[in-house]
Design a protein around this motif. Structure first.
Motif, mmCIF file in Angstrom:
data_model
loop_
_atom_site.group_PDB
_atom_site.id
_atom_site.type_symbol
_atom_site.label_atom_id
_atom_site.label_comp_id
_atom_site.label_asym_id
_atom_site.label_seq_id
_atom_site.Cartn_x
_atom_site.Cartn_y
_atom_site.Cartn_z
ATOM 1 N N TYR A 85 55.692 67.137 -93.535
ATOM 2 C CA TYR A 85 55.306 66.033 -94.407
ATOM 3 C C TYR A 85 54.784 64.852 -93.594
ATOM 4 O O TYR A 85 55.290 64.548 -92.518
ATOM 5 C CB TYR A 85 56.507 65.566 -95.242
ATOM 6 C CG TYR A 85 57.053 66.628 -96.166
ATOM 7 C CD1 TYR A 85 56.450 66.886 -97.393
ATOM 8 C CD2 TYR A 85 58.168 67.379 -95.814
ATOM 9 C CE1 TYR A 85 56.940 67.856 -98.247
ATOM 10 C CE2 TYR A 85 58.670 68.353 -96.660
ATOM 11 C CZ TYR A 85 58.050 68.592 -97.873
ATOM 12 O OH TYR A 85 58.539 69.551 -98.718
ATOM 13 N N ARG A 86 53.799 64.177 -94.162
ATOM 14 C CA ARG A 86 53.322 62.938 -93.560
ATOM 15 C C ARG A 86 54.263 61.782 -93.888
ATOM 16 O O ARG A 86 54.358 60.820 -93.140
ATOM 17 C CB ARG A 86 51.909 62.620 -94.058
ATOM 18 C CG ARG A 86 50.849 63.613 -93.593
ATOM 19 C CD ARG A 86 49.479 63.229 -94.102
ATOM 20 N NE ARG A 86 48.463 64.191 -93.695
ATOM 21 C CZ ARG A 86 47.801 64.151 -92.547
ATOM 22 N NH1 ARG A 86 48.066 63.184 -91.690
ATOM 23 N NH2 ARG A 86 46.901 65.062 -92.254
ATOM 24 N N ASN A 87 54.907 61.880 -95.033
ATOM 25 C CA ASN A 87 55.848 60.847 -95.479
ATOM 26 C C ASN A 87 57.259 61.231 -95.053
ATOM 27 O O ASN A 87 57.788 62.271 -95.462
ATOM 28 C CB ASN A 87 55.767 60.706 -96.999
ATOM 29 C CG ASN A 87 56.559 59.520 -97.521
ATOM 30 O OD1 ASN A 87 57.495 59.050 -96.877
ATOM 31 N ND2 ASN A 87 56.194 59.047 -98.691
ATOM 32 N N ARG A 89 59.953 60.298 -96.027
ATOM 33 C CA ARG A 89 60.895 60.347 -97.151
ATOM 34 C C ARG A 89 61.343 61.773 -97.460
ATOM 35 O O ARG A 89 62.475 62.004 -97.890
ATOM 36 C CB ARG A 89 60.235 59.697 -98.390
ATOM 37 C CG ARG A 89 60.876 60.024 -99.741
ATOM 38 C CD ARG A 89 62.258 59.419 -99.876
ATOM 39 N NE ARG A 89 62.847 59.744 -101.165
ATOM 40 C CZ ARG A 89 63.586 60.814 -101.407
ATOM 41 N NH1 ARG A 89 63.841 61.677 -100.442
ATOM 42 N NH2 ARG A 89 64.100 61.027 -102.611
ATOM 43 N N ASP A 124 62.808 58.146 -107.230
ATOM 44 C CA ASP A 124 61.390 58.332 -106.924
ATOM 45 C C ASP A 124 60.601 59.006 -108.041
ATOM 46 O O ASP A 124 59.385 59.129 -107.936
ATOM 47 C CB ASP A 124 61.238 59.176 -105.655
ATOM 48 C CG ASP A 124 61.677 58.434 -104.403
ATOM 49 O OD1 ASP A 124 61.538 57.203 -104.381
ATOM 50 O OD2 ASP A 124 62.162 59.091 -103.460
#
Length: 255
Positions: A85-87, A89, A124
């Motif tokens: 993942y780039r995020n 989170r 979220d």
């Protein structure tokens, strides 16, 4: 692939896999700061940043396990579940499964991770309309039996086997958590006023929500409750519905 892109790919591979020495061959090696030391600075920084993210996603799990065990478990996790993942989170999305594998002697740890991750997902979740009690006032009584309800995206049902809720509550209150025990206590999680909420459910309400989530109508719910409650079934179904509406977990009516 360009030379720069290849260089970047090799660097990333060496950071994510500490046993990959492809990039190390490109690093200046001297007596002051050798190639191993130079590369380890980035390798360690990468892992420490992910451990920090995991701690943020699982604060009560961190406190339950303690610093040393959480750190060791997190490092195993990073090696076994490389981030895609780039995020940051989402980097901890496999933690519950990981804990089941590496800490089978502490099954409550895996369930606590499930619970904390669900709280984060509720926060979220995408926005959606919230059905109000007054929205039902305009519906003709003769059509109530056919009403079907769609729950808010933030709503989640957890079929917990351990006393996760009481352990989480104790840790949150900075108290000594109770001894882990099996109690088969389902849990409802949702979002309201920009905060995640939860409450334990009895088996009957848990099954009622499952039925509605799977497409059961209000009439179907009343019929199911009639098997055990008989004449009080409709009243109980109405009370469940009122509670779900008050919590804000229903988005709309499906006809």
């Amino acid at each position: 692939m360009s030379k720069l892109a290849q260089l970047q790919a090799d660097f990333q591979a060496s950071i994510m896999d500490k046993h990959n020495d492809t990039f190390k061959k490109r690093i200046i090696d001297d007596a002051i700061v050798g190639a191993d030391k130079r590369l380890s600075i980035y390798v360690d920084s990468y892992r420490l940043r992910i451990i920090e993210a995991l701690s943020a996603a699982y604060p009560k799990l961190h406190m339950l396990l303690g610093d040393d065990l959480f750190d060791a478990t997190a490092r195993q996790y990073i090696d076994q579940y490389p981030s895609s993942y780039r995020n940051m989170r989402w980097v901890g999305n496999q933690m519950s499964q990981h804990l089941s594998n590496v800490l089978p002697q502490h099954p409550i740890a895996s369930e606590l991770a499930t619970f904390e991750w669900a709280l984060g997902l509720a926060f979220d979740a995408e926005n959606a309309p919230i059905l109000q009690l007054q929205d039902l006032a305009i519906i003709p009584p003769e059509t109530w039996g056919d009403l079907r309800f769609e729950f808010h995206p933030a709503m989640q049902l957890l079929e917990l086997q351990w006393n996760v809720v009481s352990v989480w509550q104790a840790i949150n209150a900075e108290e000594i958590p109770p001894t882990p025990t099996q109690n088969n206590e389902p849990c409802l999680i949702w979002r309201s006023d920009l905060n995640s909420h939860y409450r334990s459910l009895d088996v009957q309400e848990f099954q009622a929500i499952q039925q509605v989530v799977s497409g059961g109508s209000f009439g179907d719910l009343c019929e199911s409750l009639h098997e055990t409650l008989e004449g009080a079934a409709t009243q109980q179904a109405a009370e469940y519905l009122a509670g779900w509406l008050e919590a804000g977990v229903i988005s709309k009516i499906n006809t």
